[in-house]
Write an enzyme that holds these catalytic residues in place. Sequence first.
Site, PDB file in Angstrom:
ATOM      1  N   CYS A 209       0.805  -1.221   0.000  1.00 57.26           N
ATOM      2  CA  CYS A 209       0.000   0.000   0.000  1.00 57.26           C
ATOM      3  C   CYS A 209       0.838   1.271   0.000  1.00 57.26           C
ATOM      4  CB  CYS A 209      -0.949  -0.005   1.188  1.00 57.26           C
ATOM      5  SG  CYS A 209      -1.987  -1.485   1.252  1.00 57.26           S
TER       6      CYS A 209
ATOM      7  N   HIS B  58      -1.994   7.720   6.543  1.00 55.93           N
ATOM      8  CA  HIS B  58      -2.391   6.475   5.879  1.00 55.93           C
ATOM      9  C   HIS B  58      -3.848   6.191   6.211  1.00 55.93           C
ATOM     10  CE1 HIS B  58      -1.991   2.534   4.082  1.00 55.93           C
ATOM     11  NE2 HIS B  58      -2.381   1.954   5.202  1.00 55.93           N
TER      12      HIS B  58
ATOM     13  N   HIS C 285      -9.748   2.535   0.225  1.00 54.74           N
ATOM     14  CA  HIS C 285      -8.330   2.155   0.198  1.00 54.74           C
ATOM     15  C   HIS C 285      -8.016   1.486  -1.141  1.00 54.74           C
ATOM     16  CE1 HIS C 285      -4.436   0.889   1.178  1.00 54.74           C
ATOM     17  NE2 HIS C 285      -4.615   0.397   2.393  1.00 54.74           N
TER      18      HIS C 285
END
Length: 581
Positions: free
Chosen positions: A227, A380, A418
């Site tokens: 990620c 994040h 996400h």
Amino acid sequence: MMQLPVIVGFGGFNSAGRSSFHQGFGRMVIESLPISQQREVLHGLSTMTGMARYDKGRYVNTENTQANEGETFDLDAATEQLKSATLIREFGLPPAPYSDAWYQKLKVSSAGALPSGFDPGRYYPSRFHPRGLQMAMMGVSDAIHSMGIPWLQVMNRILPDQVGVYASSGMAQCDDFGYRGLFQSRMQGRHVSAKQLPLGLNSMPTDFINAYVLGSVGSTTSATGACASFLYNLRLGVEDIQSGRRRVVIVGNSEAPLTQEIMDGYAVMGALATDAALCHLDQSGTPDHRRASRPFGENCGFTLAESSQFVVLMDDALAVELGAGIHGAVTDVFINADGYKHSISSPGAGNYITLAKAAASVRALLGDSVLQNASWVQSHGSSTPQNRVSESQILHRIAETFNIDQWPVTAVKSYVGHSLAAAGGDQLMATLGTFCHQLLPGIKTIERVADDVFSQRLQISNTDVGRDDESPLQVSLVNAKGFGGNNATAVVLSPQVVREMLQKRYGAPDWVSYQKAQEAVSRQAEEYHQRALCGDLAPRYQFGQGVLTDQDIHLTMDAITLEGFRHSIPLPTQSPYADMV
């Protein structure tokens, strides 16, 4: 002097819409924008989703943008084949009739899909292209068009190998035109196509950009770090510009993970917000898909999303020479691993290192006052219970160390979900939007910050927070954490700070020349923006054009000359190790 990597173009698409000209960001903070800007954002969404153009107050239904109920396949009829059915096919027995027992509703039905009605494949000849590659073509073209400078004009000012492309997809291409079709073909009684394996590679976004968008013969790399992949690619581009190896770089990621198999995989890991868990949180019989992603609040997992995001960076000398728009600059991207771990998914020391280095870098460049009063963290913020504790604790300790009080923290995943490898791109787009509008998007999916969040020195708001002209935000720390111990933090400067730095470097006469050139570039960029608002999103796709043959390549001992390129590529004539021989 070290070159400054300046952001001169940006674009892409995610569940909030088109990224260039801060359109997707505008969707996130739409209630905080002036009416005229609200209308522009909604007009652009209405045209890209196939609705009638804006007319007499008629807009796109905003319930079909941002994180919402997934629409990429039938969530109520996800295939679940029984072993017996698989055996029947393998041994060539007559297939049994399908029954309801072969289908099962997914436990997760929240997803950050592209706005309903927007089909990236319809804008160019996209036959057999997996969805992730279609999105890559659209995203990188949006970024290039947003520059307002024709690509040929850029290439005429640099050597052919002074351009670089750094892009990837973390999950590769997993729909029927990629690896899913490849792996399931025999089971379904079909033949594998000649395209499924090569087009499934996670480097294909880079390869397609080189071959069909830019015609590039420059540097090419596809970095992945789960990620944090976008920031991994960003560091490659930034360091290449700083060293002088490249003068222009394209950085980005395209991820299309909204498939049954990938959602199953993340769900069985316990990573996703299931319908049952959302209902439990809200004490409701119906899951609230719009609020599925709840960073730093009472949450139960992240919301999977698709996205394609790209930026164009130039060295400051070329940006000034071309009159390029200045949207910010990236001075550093720090990357560190976690060390020994209890489990591959647990947090570790790496993010402490990246964030501490980033904060120290800001302090060294701009001073304590800017770090303490004019910076913020684009977190994040994945929306998992573990992340809300671990990331907030790291931010709290960094703030404590550098004497920062009430450090603003934003979390773009609360809006768009996400998108895995492209998540850092979503974060950077939101960062550029904050610089432009001086608005910190609130985490509107949470009612309050969770009790276990380390929030003593952090400012985590569930409403948009504006900054006035006397105390503008000047720098952002974009933070990314990836599965397996991949951590990255980028330092991004505001356009205001970058302009002041460049004025100091180049002086008044050169800056006046830059401003004059910038007027024309700005007009051309605005022309693209207006076309895009009206639905003209045709990508730069040049299939089979300008293909070089052996006869187009001319060699000497000192240089290579390629047909179609203004400048030759010099060959090395001296070795840096010559004094060792």
